[in-house]
Design an enzyme around this catalytic site. Structure first.
Site, mmCIF file in Angstrom:
data_model
loop_
_atom_site.group_PDB
_atom_site.id
_atom_site.type_symbol
_atom_site.label_atom_id
_atom_site.label_comp_id
_atom_site.label_asym_id
_atom_site.label_seq_id
_atom_site.Cartn_x
_atom_site.Cartn_y
_atom_site.Cartn_z
ATOM 1 N N GLU A 251 0.890 -1.001 -0.125
ATOM 2 C CA GLU A 251 0.126 -0.059 0.052
ATOM 3 C C GLU A 251 0.915 1.218 0.068
ATOM 4 O O GLU A 251 1.650 1.595 0.941
ATOM 5 C CB GLU A 251 -1.007 -0.006 1.082
ATOM 6 N N CYS A 285 -1.780 8.571 2.530
ATOM 7 C CA CYS A 285 -1.602 8.377 1.234
ATOM 8 C C CYS A 285 -2.574 8.602 0.083
ATOM 9 O O CYS A 285 -2.579 8.611 -1.086
ATOM 10 C CB CYS A 285 -1.376 6.757 1.229
#
Length: 517
Positions: A251, A285
């Site tokens: 990720e 993110c």
């Protein structure tokens, strides 16, 4: 209170190593934790302990392992306020967001405790008589989990909870900048009843972790790696795992676009852009990278967005603020480098200055003591084009680009062209725009009339391209990361039956037959 943090391997603390001071980024004089950082051998020892503990943990029935997850959820819920305060103190996240982060652990536990009763396989019909076919989910084995500082509690739970539920053991390396949060979450997991060696905590820096992971993989001690962090480090971990024919769960970063069509509700779009771009000081993110606005409404949107950012309260994260400090001084130094990417054709909006907020470079509406912490001005950069570095590169911090477009096709091209593919959003009142954007956008997660940030615990989370290798976390989809499919055939015919060779014969067919007329 100053915390003492150290690695814990098979239930035993490791006191050897160098010492790091984890500081409150809102007040650098406040030492949150004294962290003893282990070397590569600590990581290897933890992997060896996890390998030893794994068979016994996997032997416990999955519904019973689910009860351990249920206990963890209740323990986190009971300690919600204390854990949230620690998150705010150690990484500077506003307290309201910290509470939401802790709630995400509770939600994750609540979802997965039931999956212990739903690790379903299938029975499959055989092409032969007196034979049955089955499929089963089996644990991967030992998992190595490496997580980042921006979500020091919620994101680790996305890995730890399903990995443990599925019968894996874990070596978890939290970010050293959030060592106290990592230690607290691990303590709650142990208190929930995890046997020694099932969850091992490694406090270490990135270099020691990478070297330890390399050694553990070479010694056959790790079966699966999960990593949340930068694209560059993710690429290095992927290369390392590839040598051992492993596919990590990655990720990574994002340059998440938000498209505003001319028919959008502009007030709603501004609200979404404000939270997407500046919540958590842009250190997600999934934080907004660039807003692409249809030219008919570009100027109006920019005016409203700039005013919303200028009016936002920033500062002390224990107060009601849009965002607090950056996590560490190295983040502030990197943010200054991002500001150098602003070009003459850009215009800057959003605050009374740029860069570090200080007494000499103040922010209107700031609350707290700027000189004591790591606070930076929110920055809007208008005039972004696809040729700009600010278009192509992730900027981790409170910096949002704004660009214009004419046609829907151009908006899609801009949303995809930077190579990242984590999260994207579109604001529109036309359903056809929403569905077409979903169909053509390369992001793993798409929002309509909502922010680029945030995900519910039962939806798949993850990205494509520079944002990840297609692996997904959360919901039932993450089970494919922490289990392997095993098939079994059971032949009770009393003789050897050969697949594709010993077939049941059917009567001959007349395929040339046609009806008259």
């Amino acid at each position: 209170m100053q915390h003492k943090c150290a690695s814990v391997v098979a239930g035993h603390p490791r006191a050897d190593g160098t010492v790091l001071l984890s500081r409150n980024p809102a007040n650098l004089d406040d030492v949150v934790a004294e962290v003893t950082l282990g070397g590569p051998e600590t990581f290897v020892d933890a992997a060896r302990a996890a390998r030893s503990a794994q068979p016994a943990w996997a032997k416990i029935p999955a519904p019973v392992r689910g009860q351990v997850i249920a206990r963890l959820g209740r323990l986190v819920e009971a300690n919600k306020a204390a854990l949230a305060r620690l998150i705010t103190r150690e990484i500077g996240k506003p307290y309201a967001e910290s509470l939401g982060e802790v709630q995400e652990i509770v939600d994750t536990c609540d979802f997965f405790l039931g999956e212990g009763r739903r690790l379903y396989g299938q029975t499959v019909p055989s092409e032969m008589p007196d034979k049955q076919l089955f499929t089963f989910r089996v644990p991967v084995g030992v998992t190595a989990i490496i997580t980042a500082a921006n979500f020091p509690a919620a994101v680790p739970s996305w890995y730890l909870v399903p990995a443990l539920l599925c019968g894996n053991t874990v070596v978890w390396k939290p970010a050293e900048l959030a060592a106290a949060v990592g230690q607290a979450l691990a303590e709650l997991a142990w208190r929930a009843g995890l046997p020694q060696g099932v969850l091992n905590l490694v406090q270490a820096d990135g270099k020691a972790t990478f070297e330890g992971l390399d050694q553990a993989l070479r010694n056959g001690l790790v079966d699966k790696v999960g990593f949340t962090g930068s694209t560059d480090v993710g690429r290095a971990i992927s290369e390392l795992c590839g040598r051992h024919l492993q596919s990590p769960c990655l990720e990574l970063g994002g340059k998440n676009p938000l498209v505003v069509m001319a028919d959008a509700n502009l007030d709603l779009a501004v609200e979404g852009a404000l939270f997407s771009g500046f919540g958590s000081a842009g250190q997600r993110c999934t934080s907004l990278g660039t807003v692409f606005v249809q030219r008919e409404v570009h100027d109006e949107f920019l005016s409203r967005f700039s005013k919303a950012v200028e009016d936002a309260v920033i500062g002390d994260p224990s107060q009601d603020v849009l965002y607090g400090p950056l996590i560490d001084t190295r983040y502030a130094e990197r943010f200054e480098e991002y500001l150098k990417l602003v070009q003459p054709h850009h215009t800057v909006h959003g605050s009374t200055g740029t860069g570090r907020i200080t007494d000499a470079n103040p922010r209107k509406g700031f609350i707290g003591h700027a000189e004591q912490g790591i606070f930076v001005h929110p920055t809007i950069v208008d005039g972004i084009t696809k040729d700009d570095d600010l278009y192509r590169n992730e900027t981790f911090g409170p910096l949002v680009g704004v660009g214009g477009f004419d046609t829907f096709d151009e908006a899609v091209e801009l949303a995809n062209g930077h190579g990242y593919g984590l999260s994207a959003a579109i604001y529109t009142s036309d359903a056809s725009n929403a569905f077409r954007f979903r169909e053509r956008c390369r992001a793993g997660m798409v929002s309509v009339n909502n922010s680029t940030s945030g995900a519910e615990a039962h939806l798949p989370f993850g990205g494509n391209g520079l944002s990840g290798n297609g692996s997904r976390q959360s919901g039932v989809w993450v089970l494919d990361q922490f289990t392997r499919w095993q098939s079994m055939n059971w032949d009770y015919a009393g003789k050897l039956q050969k697949a594709q060779m010993d077939m049941v014969e059917l009567p001959e067919a007349d395929l040339a037959f046609r009806l008259e007329g």
